[in-house]
Design an enzyme around this catalytic site. Structure first.
Site, mmCIF file in Angstrom:
data_model
loop_
_atom_site.group_PDB
_atom_site.id
_atom_site.type_symbol
_atom_site.label_atom_id
_atom_site.label_comp_id
_atom_site.label_asym_id
_atom_site.label_seq_id
_atom_site.Cartn_x
_atom_site.Cartn_y
_atom_site.Cartn_z
ATOM 1 N N CYS A 212 -5.514 -2.011 4.327
ATOM 2 C CA CYS A 212 -6.813 -1.355 4.166
ATOM 3 C C CYS A 212 -7.818 -2.435 3.753
ATOM 4 O O CYS A 212 -7.539 -3.629 3.861
ATOM 5 C CB CYS A 212 -6.749 -0.221 3.147
ATOM 6 S SG CYS A 212 -6.273 -0.728 1.475
ATOM 7 N N THR A 213 -8.978 -2.047 3.282
ATOM 8 C CA THR A 213 -10.038 -3.016 2.995
ATOM 9 C C THR A 213 -9.671 -3.967 1.872
ATOM 10 O O THR A 213 -9.734 -5.189 2.025
ATOM 11 C CB THR A 213 -11.346 -2.287 2.639
ATOM 12 O OG1 THR A 213 -11.658 -1.359 3.667
ATOM 13 C CG2 THR A 213 -12.492 -3.277 2.480
#
Length: 606
Positions: A212-213
């Site tokens: 994810c980020t």
């Protein structure tokens, strides 16, 4: 740029930490004092089980903040992601992403993994094994070799799982030929839980590489996958997320496109980032979200190139098109939050004696909405009139009703009888007071005198359709009354006003910035409202997400004209308002498609 600015550049800092917080009050005080003293702006989210922080400021100030945080043993092992960048130049984006002020909030969850309460929340200590950027890259590069002793990762068994939302994966994702990438194509992180349940067969028995980020979303999701039982234990996650990977591989490595970020930068690319996404309308290559265009139905960000953007246009995202939904309102925006939008709670809701009064914060996920009735109504009658609305929204909303502070005199309308074919007016006595319910108002005429049960006034004429324009006083006392309501029964997520209650709510929205700490709320729903005493404000200047519901040109609202309600909507920021016009009268419609738009609006704040 001055020499001083060059010597002390701007930066953004992101970090999170799952840990048991012994004293939330002390942690709130620390962040407020430290960040304010260093001039840091952004979002700090605190929960009993950890913190999630995204702040910006001078790099030297951010480094001082890191040193101060590290002095607390609670943050041992925290991964502080510090990046140098330009200062916010796009005021709209900076404001939407929370980089024009400091927001320190206590939340129930750092990330909202499911829109519905879970029987048992995932245990973060059971999360997937962390892989450094180098390890993650190496696994993809060698795909058929050993991840570690006894953990085979053949290209047939290895899958990449993107834990982000569709609007993020549109512009950038990992790609390795021969390795399947699973993109759940979800609107929000809280939808990932259901996707995992629905796609368990695609995950079972596989070696799962999650990313994810910045890493925080993988913690919860990987723990949930591993908790599903046999065949789900081979789960790994990219430590530090895409941000750390791009720092390690400036040319992008196996990541193609740009990394969507939740601050004023919008996205960050590698040295040779190619555009992999296209405009929603013309399909030309495009990946710039700076216009903040959104789907009118579900509010998800959409990509619309400069050439296709037309003011007032309605956009429908690919997911809504796929499921046969069409836009029902004007484009709207919402405050961009750090990776997910956590549910906000007040510190006082954490104590047991406040638990029952804050339903939806301590015990459920429902939004609490304070409801303001119309002129010459009361809380009980308005509750009855909105019973259908409450029923339709019962799974996501708790409506709280309150009487306005100005008690009105009873109006006695004499009966007219026919005697010998001539109209004769006969004054009869008022009904017994025990059969009469008190009526109240938020705004009253300037010459208003309070009524009582003993005061009866004979109506001096038929209904005046313009009476609402004469009710211009009483705001200050009503505002003080609402402040006391907040102190006693708050917090509330939003305010709903009907007719005169909507006019009162609009006045409160116009003063929202001055009411911080006394009346905090995130949105307003204004039904059959009108603009009163708003002349001091410019049109489009009220910064509060708002839903406006009123009769159309062909509606049957005899109390408040369509033009008056439409005029009120114009005072709110164009990018943050949603409008519903219906064919009914002086009502709040609860049938499709109108109720669907109401639900979509409220889903933004869950």
């Amino acid at each position: 740029m001055s020499d001083l600015e060059q010597a002390d550049p701007y930066g953004v800092l992101l970090y999170y930490k799952y840990a048991s917080v012994p004293n939330l009050d002390e942690l709130v005080s620390f962040y407020e004092l430290n960040c304010n003293s260093l001039g840091l702006l952004g979002r700090v989210r605190l929960a009993p089980h950890g913190v999630n922080v995204t702040v910006g400021g001078k790099l030297s100030a951010l480094e001082e903040h890191i040193d101060a945080v590290k002095s607390n043993a609670l943050f041992e092992g925290t991964d502080f992601k510090l990046a140098s960048c330009d200062q916010p130049l796009n005021d709209k984006v900076a404001k939407e992403c929370g980089f024009t002020s400091l927001s320190v909030r206590v939340v129930e969850e750092l990330v909202t993994f499911s829109s519905q309460p879970l029987v048992r929340s995932p245990d973060i200590s059971f999360a997937g094994r962390h892989l450094s950027a180098l390890e993650f890259h190496s696994v993809l590069q060698s795909a058929g070799k050993l991840l570690d002793e006894g953990s085979p990762t053949s290209s047939e068994r290895l899958v990449l799982l993107d834990a982000r939302n569709l609007y993020e994966t549109r512009i950038g994702k990992f790609h390795k030929p021969g390795v399947e990438t699973l993109d759940p194509q979800i609107r929000q992180y809280s939808d990932l839980h259901d996707w995992i349940d629905d796609n368990s067969e695609r995950l079972q028995g596989k070696c799962i590489l999650m990313y994810c980020t910045g890493g925080i979303r993988c913690e919860m999701a990987s723990a949930y996958i591993k908790g599903k039982g046999p065949g789900f234990g081979n789960v790994y996650q990219l430590y530090g997320g895409i941000q750390r990977y791009l720092e390690q591989f400036p040319d992008g490595g196996f990541f193609k496109g740009k990394n969507f970020v939740f601050d004023h930068r919008i996205s960050v690319g590698s040295s040779n980032a190619n555009v992999i996404s296209t405009c929603l309308l013309c399909s030309c290559l495009f990946d710039d979200y700076s216009a903040r265009c959104r789907c009118a139905s579900c509010r998800m960000l959409v990509l619309v190139c400069d050439g296709c953007q037309v003011e007032g246009s309605i956009y429908t995202c690919e997911l809504c098109q796929k499921h046969g939904k069409c836009g029902l309102s004007t484009p709207v925006t919402e405050n961009c939050q750090s990776e997910v939008l956590p549910r906000e709670i007040d510190l006082k809701t954490l104590s047991s004696d406040r638990q029952d009064k804050t339903t939806g914060f301590g015990t459920s996920r429902k939004l609490r909405i304070l409801c303001l009735h119309g002129f010459r109504q009361n809380a009980s009658s308005f509750k009855g009139r909105t019973a259908s609305l409450a029923k339709k929204l019962r799974n996501i909303v708790e409506l709280v009703f309150v009487d306005a502070p100005h008690e009105l005199r009873f109006i006695f309308r004499p009966s007219v009888i026919d005697v010998h074919s001539e109209s004769v007016t006969e004054h009869r006595g008022p009904p017994p007071k025990e059969k009469c319910n008190k009526k109240f108002a938020w705004l009253v005429p300037p010459d208003f005198s309070a009524g009582s049960e003993a005061d009866w006034k004979v109506a001096d004429g038929p209904f005046d359709p313009l009476q609402y324009q004469q009710q211009t006083g009483g705001f200050d006392s009503s505002l003080a009354y609402l402040k006391s309501m907040y102190l006693r029964d708050g917090p509330f997520d939003g305010i709903l006003g009907f007719s005169q209650g909507a006019a009162m709510a609009a006045l409160v929205c116009a003063r929202k910035d001055n009411l911080k700490g006394e009346m905090d709320f995130r949105f307003a729903i204004l039904c059959s409202g009108f603009a009163l005493n708003l002349a001091e404000f410019e049109r489009g200047s009220i910064n509060c997400p708002s839903l406006h519901i009123f009769g159309s040109d062909h509606g049957r609202d005899r109390q408040i004209p369509n033009e008056a309600s439409a005029d009120l909507a114009e005072y709110f920021e164009n990018g943050s308002r949603v409008v519903i016009q219906h064919e009914g009268g002086h009502i709040i419609p609860t049938r499709s498609p109108h109720i669907d738009v109401v639900k979509n609006f409220l889903q933004r704040f869950l």
